[in-house]
Scaffold this active site. Structure first.
Site, PDB file in Angstrom:
ATOM      1  N   GLY A 195      -4.585  -4.179  -3.843  1.00  0.00           N
ATOM      2  CA  GLY A 195      -5.575  -3.134  -4.122  1.00  0.00           C
ATOM      3  C   GLY A 195      -4.773  -1.912  -4.502  1.00  0.00           C
ATOM      4  N   HIS A 196      -4.734  -1.597  -5.794  1.00  0.00           N
ATOM      5  CA  HIS A 196      -3.904  -0.493  -6.276  1.00  0.00           C
ATOM      6  C   HIS A 196      -4.816   0.664  -6.693  1.00  0.00           C
ATOM      7  CE1 HIS A 196      -0.281  -3.348  -7.207  1.00  0.00           C
ATOM      8  NE2 HIS A 196      -0.672  -3.371  -5.960  1.00  0.00           N
ATOM      9  N   THR A 197      -4.644   1.793  -6.001  1.00  0.00           N
ATOM     10  CA  THR A 197      -5.551   2.926  -6.210  1.00  0.00           C
ATOM     11  C   THR A 197      -4.950   3.944  -7.169  1.00  0.00           C
ATOM     12  OG1 THR A 197      -6.112   2.612  -3.890  1.00  0.00           O
ATOM     13  CG2 THR A 197      -6.983   4.589  -4.959  1.00  0.00           C
TER      14      THR A 197
ATOM     15  N   THR B  45      -8.417  -3.211  -0.374  1.00  0.00           N
ATOM     16  CA  THR B  45      -9.050  -4.478  -0.739  1.00  0.00           C
ATOM     17  C   THR B  45     -10.079  -4.897   0.300  1.00  0.00           C
ATOM     18  OG1 THR B  45      -7.107  -5.174  -1.964  1.00  0.00           O
ATOM     19  CG2 THR B  45      -8.551  -6.934  -1.218  1.00  0.00           C
TER      20      THR B  45
ATOM     21  N   ASP C  68       2.417  14.688   2.186  1.00  0.00           N
ATOM     22  CA  ASP C  68       1.374  15.610   2.680  1.00  0.00           C
ATOM     23  C   ASP C  68       0.775  15.141   4.008  1.00  0.00           C
ATOM     24  OD1 ASP C  68       0.482  13.552   0.735  1.00  0.00           O
ATOM     25  OD2 ASP C  68      -1.519  14.159   1.360  1.00  0.00           O
TER      26      ASP C  68
ATOM     27  N   SER D 292       5.523  12.378  -3.708  1.00  0.00           N
ATOM     28  CA  SER D 292       4.083  12.442  -3.957  1.00  0.00           C
ATOM     29  C   SER D 292       3.435  13.231  -2.833  1.00  0.00           C
ATOM     30  CB  SER D 292       3.527  11.018  -4.027  1.00  0.00           C
ATOM     31  OG  SER D 292       2.127  11.049  -4.150  1.00  0.00           O
ATOM     32  N   ILE D 293       2.549  14.169  -3.208  1.00  0.00           N
ATOM     33  CA  ILE D 293       1.970  15.072  -2.204  1.00  0.00           C
ATOM     34  C   ILE D 293       0.436  15.012  -2.192  1.00  0.00           C
ATOM     35  CG2 ILE D 293       3.951  16.638  -2.128  1.00  0.00           C
ATOM     36  CD1 ILE D 293       2.246  18.504  -4.011  1.00  0.00           C
TER      37      ILE D 293
ATOM     38  N   GLN E  31       1.927  -6.020  -3.222  1.00  0.00           N
ATOM     39  CA  GLN E  31       2.359  -6.140  -1.823  1.00  0.00           C
ATOM     40  C   GLN E  31       3.655  -5.330  -1.615  1.00  0.00           C
ATOM     41  OE1 GLN E  31       1.288  -9.477  -3.420  1.00  0.00           O
ATOM     42  NE2 GLN E  31      -0.578  -8.420  -2.915  1.00  0.00           N
TER      43      GLN E  31
ATOM     44  N   ASP F 299       0.810  -1.223   0.000  1.00  0.00           N
ATOM     45  CA  ASP F 299       0.000   0.000   0.000  1.00  0.00           C
ATOM     46  C   ASP F 299       0.841   1.270   0.000  1.00  0.00           C
ATOM     47  OD1 ASP F 299      -2.205  -1.668   0.109  1.00  0.00           O
ATOM     48  OD2 ASP F 299      -2.258  -1.632   2.305  1.00  0.00           O
TER      49      ASP F 299
ATOM     50  N   LYS G  27       1.754   2.177  -5.127  1.00  0.00           N
ATOM     51  CA  LYS G  27       2.268   1.631  -6.391  1.00  0.00           C
ATOM     52  C   LYS G  27       1.334   1.937  -7.557  1.00  0.00           C
ATOM     53  CE  LYS G  27       2.320  -2.405  -4.354  1.00  0.00           C
ATOM     54  NZ  LYS G  27       2.071  -2.051  -2.951  1.00  0.00           N
ATOM     55  N   GLY G  28       0.011   1.747  -7.313  1.00  0.00           N
ATOM     56  CA  GLY G  28      -0.958   1.962  -8.393  1.00  0.00           C
ATOM     57  C   GLY G  28      -0.871   3.374  -8.926  1.00  0.00           C
TER      58      GLY G  28
HETATM   59  P1  GDP Z   1      -0.802   0.370  -3.542  1.00  0.00           P
HETATM   60  O1  GDP Z   1      -1.392  -0.910  -3.084  1.00  0.00           O
HETATM   61  O2  GDP Z   1       0.677   0.432  -3.316  1.00  0.00           O
HETATM   62  O3  GDP Z   1      -1.166   0.734  -4.955  1.00  0.00           O
HETATM   63  O4  GDP Z   1      -1.417   1.502  -2.590  1.00  0.00           O
HETATM   64  P2  GDP Z   1      -2.963   1.642  -2.185  1.00  0.00           P
HETATM   65  O5  GDP Z   1      -3.718   2.141  -3.350  1.00  0.00           O
HETATM   66  O6  GDP Z   1      -3.457   0.420  -1.527  1.00  0.00           O
HETATM   67  O7  GDP Z   1      -2.850   2.712  -1.023  1.00  0.00           O
HETATM   68  C1  GDP Z   1      -2.306   3.977  -1.229  1.00  0.00           C
HETATM   69  C2  GDP Z   1      -3.378   4.997  -0.834  1.00  0.00           C
HETATM   70  O8  GDP Z   1      -2.779   6.266  -0.706  1.00  0.00           O
HETATM   71  C3  GDP Z   1      -4.452   5.150  -1.885  1.00  0.00           C
HETATM   72  O9  GDP Z   1      -5.655   5.486  -1.255  1.00  0.00           O
HETATM   73  C4  GDP Z   1      -3.943   6.329  -2.729  1.00  0.00           C
HETATM   74  O10 GDP Z   1      -4.998   7.029  -3.383  1.00  0.00           O
HETATM   75  C5  GDP Z   1      -3.322   7.178  -1.675  1.00  0.00           C
HETATM   76  N1  GDP Z   1      -2.163   7.998  -2.093  1.00  0.00           N
HETATM   77  C6  GDP Z   1      -1.191   7.711  -2.990  1.00  0.00           C
HETATM   78  N2  GDP Z   1      -0.257   8.677  -2.986  1.00  0.00           N
HETATM   79  C7  GDP Z   1      -0.655   9.585  -2.077  1.00  0.00           C
HETATM   80  C8  GDP Z   1      -0.089  10.798  -1.594  1.00  0.00           C
HETATM   81  O11 GDP Z   1       0.995  11.246  -1.984  1.00  0.00           O
HETATM   82  N3  GDP Z   1      -0.798  11.470  -0.634  1.00  0.00           N
HETATM   83  C9  GDP Z   1      -1.979  11.008  -0.133  1.00  0.00           C
HETATM   84  N4  GDP Z   1      -2.586  11.725   0.806  1.00  0.00           N
HETATM   85  N5  GDP Z   1      -2.539   9.874  -0.571  1.00  0.00           N
HETATM   86  C10 GDP Z   1      -1.867   9.165  -1.509  1.00  0.00           C
HETATM   87  P1  IMO Z   2      -0.944  -4.160  -2.276  1.00  0.00           P
HETATM   88  O1  IMO Z   2      -0.502  -4.716  -3.608  1.00  0.00           O
HETATM   89  C1  IMO Z   2      -1.045  -4.564   2.053  1.00  0.00           C
HETATM   90  C2  IMO Z   2      -1.176  -8.616   3.668  1.00  0.00           C
HETATM   91  C3  IMO Z   2      -2.459  -9.065   4.357  1.00  0.00           C
HETATM   92  C4  IMO Z   2      -1.896 -10.079   5.333  1.00  0.00           C
HETATM   93  C5  IMO Z   2      -0.766 -10.727   4.545  1.00  0.00           C
HETATM   94  C6  IMO Z   2      -1.150 -12.031   3.839  1.00  0.00           C
HETATM   95  O2  IMO Z   2      -2.237  -3.438  -2.336  1.00  0.00           O
HETATM   96  O3  IMO Z   2       0.146  -3.388  -1.623  1.00  0.00           O
HETATM   97  P2  IMO Z   2      -2.693 -12.687   1.777  1.00  0.00           P
HETATM   98  O4  IMO Z   2      -4.086 -12.265   1.404  1.00  0.00           O
HETATM   99  O5  IMO Z   2      -1.664 -12.378   0.766  1.00  0.00           O
HETATM  100  O6  IMO Z   2      -2.645 -14.114   2.236  1.00  0.00           O
HETATM  101  O7  IMO Z   2      -2.353 -11.820   3.104  1.00  0.00           O
HETATM  102  O8  IMO Z   2      -0.368  -9.775   3.582  1.00  0.00           O
HETATM  103  N1  IMO Z   2      -1.373  -8.109   2.289  1.00  0.00           N
HETATM  104  C7  IMO Z   2      -1.282  -6.827   1.951  1.00  0.00           C
HETATM  105  N2  IMO Z   2      -1.098  -5.729   2.721  1.00  0.00           N
HETATM  106  N3  IMO Z   2      -1.137  -4.441   0.710  1.00  0.00           N
HETATM  107  C8  IMO Z   2      -1.301  -5.538  -0.070  1.00  0.00           C
HETATM  108  O9  IMO Z   2      -1.251  -5.479  -1.418  1.00  0.00           O
HETATM  109  C9  IMO Z   2      -1.416  -6.791   0.549  1.00  0.00           C
HETATM  110  N4  IMO Z   2      -1.612  -8.046   0.093  1.00  0.00           N
HETATM  111  C10 IMO Z   2      -1.578  -8.853   1.173  1.00  0.00           C
HETATM  112  O10 IMO Z   2      -3.089  -7.992   5.002  1.00  0.00           O
HETATM  113  O11 IMO Z   2      -1.321  -9.409   6.429  1.00  0.00           O
HETATM  114 MG    MG Z   3      -2.898  -1.580  -1.830  1.00  0.00          MG
END
Ligand code: GDP
Ligand code: IMO
Ligand code: MG
Length: 426
Positions: free
Chosen positions: A40-42, A298, A331, A410-411, A222, A13, A16-17
């Site tokens: 879950g890539h946002t 997710t 930020d 990123s801000i 991940q 999280d 990356k998305g």
């Molecule tokens: P990923 O799994 O690595 O793609 O990350 P996620 O999407 O699960 O979580 C990142 C969260 O932070 C999402 O809700 C994004 O919209 C948000 N995000 C990404 N970059 C920034 C940033 O620079 N500032 C803030 N406030 N939110 C961000």
């Molecule tokens: P992205 O790509 C954050 C965590 C789960 C749990 C452990 C094992 O969005 O960064 P699993 O379902 O793989 O058996 O869960 O890994 N986990 C993540 N945490 N971001 C993810 O993906 C994750 N994918 C799995 O919360 O602790």
């Molecule tokens: Mg994620």
């Protein structure tokens, strides 16, 4: 050309998305190499927020081709739902999406097994996303899994029955409730849907693209601290989330890896169980969660929050061969008057280290912090020329400690809230 890799250095999280979407116009091909619908890539742009689970984050760029590689575990049901959600955006998803025939299939019983195994672990549970990741990779390694290419075989139904019968044999010892006929119907519809996509030998596709000098970005899911070998085992996911995973998950040689973008938050988060030395269980942690909207993309679970952890970041940088760092969510720290960074760990025997101890899970690790002054200024509207001095000092401190330049800050969540920097080697 070489394949650049973008991956998370923390517990997932990191953002990356968002960054894959930002970088996608520079790339002809974006490829996911591991993980599955646990990701879950946002992405945010034009006032709309999209969350992708199975589909690579280059899908919104019309000139970018997207690959789901052999290292991925694919749930056809999740995939169908995700594609259907994109229908209203008028994109030609089918033309730009290619799926490896060697990707492993998640069948509905994998999700049930995930639940059963987690339940059996009681308070030692991993905190899995319950998407069937562990059980499907188990079947892959156990050499009894089904692959995407199998759906084209006339024997697919028999193979599916054989595998699910094995699963039912295990499930009968667990008390999990489910409606199998409904699950089977959904799965069968999703398989027919999946058949209409480009199912390819993605290792040939990617290597042919390399020969044609196409630009390719491998998108990690991940994070490195969730890697099956190098993460906080057993509180990890079931795949190799590190750079080496891009080689096995796409069929590219190690000598073909180019830039490795290591992405991290300006602080730390973790969702699910497992050790987290810098976790804040106080008002500061609550503030990070609120300001950063730290709830799982997710599962919606609140993410655990804490200060940045340099020993673990250095470890991730080493394992991945990171060449550029990308710092996210600066930020979110804007309202803190003091920023803390964990530089060392104090272990149970009183010793102090800046390396990751083997016993990461079974001993109390006390973080040792350095404090830096916060910038206490909102970052909206800033660009590279007017970033607050204390933020630049934080960035310089991290570059010096980590030995790798930070080339992007990123801000905010939107595509546009991204500051690219000239790389200055620290
Ligand atoms: P990923 O799994 O690595 O793609 O990350 P996620 O999407 O699960 O979580 C990142 C969260 O932070 C999402 O809700 C994004 O919209 C948000 N995000 C990404 N970059 C920034 C940033 O620079 N500032 C803030 N406030 N939110 C961000
Ligand atoms: P992205 O790509 C954050 C965590 C789960 C749990 C452990 C094992 O969005 O960064 P699993 O379902 O793989 O058996 O869960 O890994 N986990 C993540 N945490 N971001 C993810 O993906 C994750 N994918 C799995 O919360 O602790
Ligand atoms: Mg994620």
């Amino acid at each position: 050309m070489k394949v650049d890799v973008l991956l998370g250095l923390q517990w997932g999280d990191e953002g990356k998305g968002k960054i894959v979407d930002v970088l996608a116009p520079k790339y002809d091909v974006i490829a996911r190499f591991q993980g599955g619908p646990n990701a879950g890539h946002t992405l945010e742009f034009d006032g709309i927020k999209h969350v992708l689970h199975q589909i690579p984050s280059g899908i919104f760029r019309s000139k970018t081709r997207n690959i789901i590689g052999n290292g991925v575990v694919l749930d056809p049901v999740v995939f169908k739902t995700e594609i259907e959600k994109l229908a209203k955006f008028n994109m030609d998803v089918k033309a730009n999406l290619f799926i490896s025939k060697k990707a492993t299939l998640i069948v509905p019983t994998h999700r049930l097994l995930d639940q059963a195994y987690e339940k059996a672990k009681g308070d030692q549970k991993i905190g899995s996303t319950l998407k069937g990741i562990g059980p499907s990779y188990q079947d892959k390694i156990g050499r009894q899994g089904l692959r995407v290419g199998d759906i084209l075989s006339p024997e697919f139904d028999a193979k599916f029955k054989k595998l699910t019968d094995i699963h039912f044999g295990i499930l009968k010892n667990h008390s999990i409730e489910y409606n199998w006929s409904e699950m089977e119907k959904q799965f069968s519809e999703a398989i027919s849907f999946l058949k209409s996509f480009n199912l390819i030998d993605s290792e040939y596709f990617i290597n042919d693209e390399l020969k044609k000098n196409s630009t390719i970005l491998a998108e990690g899911a991940q994070g490195s601290l969730l890697d099956i070998d190098f993460g906080s085992y057993p509180f990890v996911t079931s795949s190799n989330t590190v750079t080496a995973g891009a080689c096995t998950g796409l069929g590219i040689a190690p000598s073909k890896i180019g830039e490795v973008y290591g992405i991290f938050k300006a602080y730390s988060t973790r969702v699910g169980s497992g050790p987290f030395p810098t976790e804040l269980l106080d008002q500061d942690g609550e503030r990070m969660r609120k300001e950063g909207n730290e709830f799982g993309s997710t599962t919606g679970r609140p993410r655990r929050c804490g200060w940045i952890d340099l020993p673990s970041l250095k470890y991730s940088i080493m394992i991945n061969g990171v060449t550029q760092l990308l710092m996210m969510k600066a930020d979110v720290l804007s309202s803190f008057s003091t920023i803390k960074a964990c530089t060392h760990y104090q272990l149970a025997d009183g010793s102090i280290t800046e390396t990751m101890p083997y016993e990461f899970v079974n001993q109390k690790i006390i973080p040792i912090y350095t404090e830096l002054p916060g910038w206490e200024t909102p970052l909206s509207g800033t660009d590279e020329t007017n970033l607050p001095t204390n933020l630049l000092a934080y960035v310089a401190f991290l570059e010096k400690s980590l030995g790798v330049p930070i080339s992007l800050i990123s801000i905010g969540p939107d595509r546009s809230q991204t500051i690219l920097r000239e790389i200055n080697k620290p």
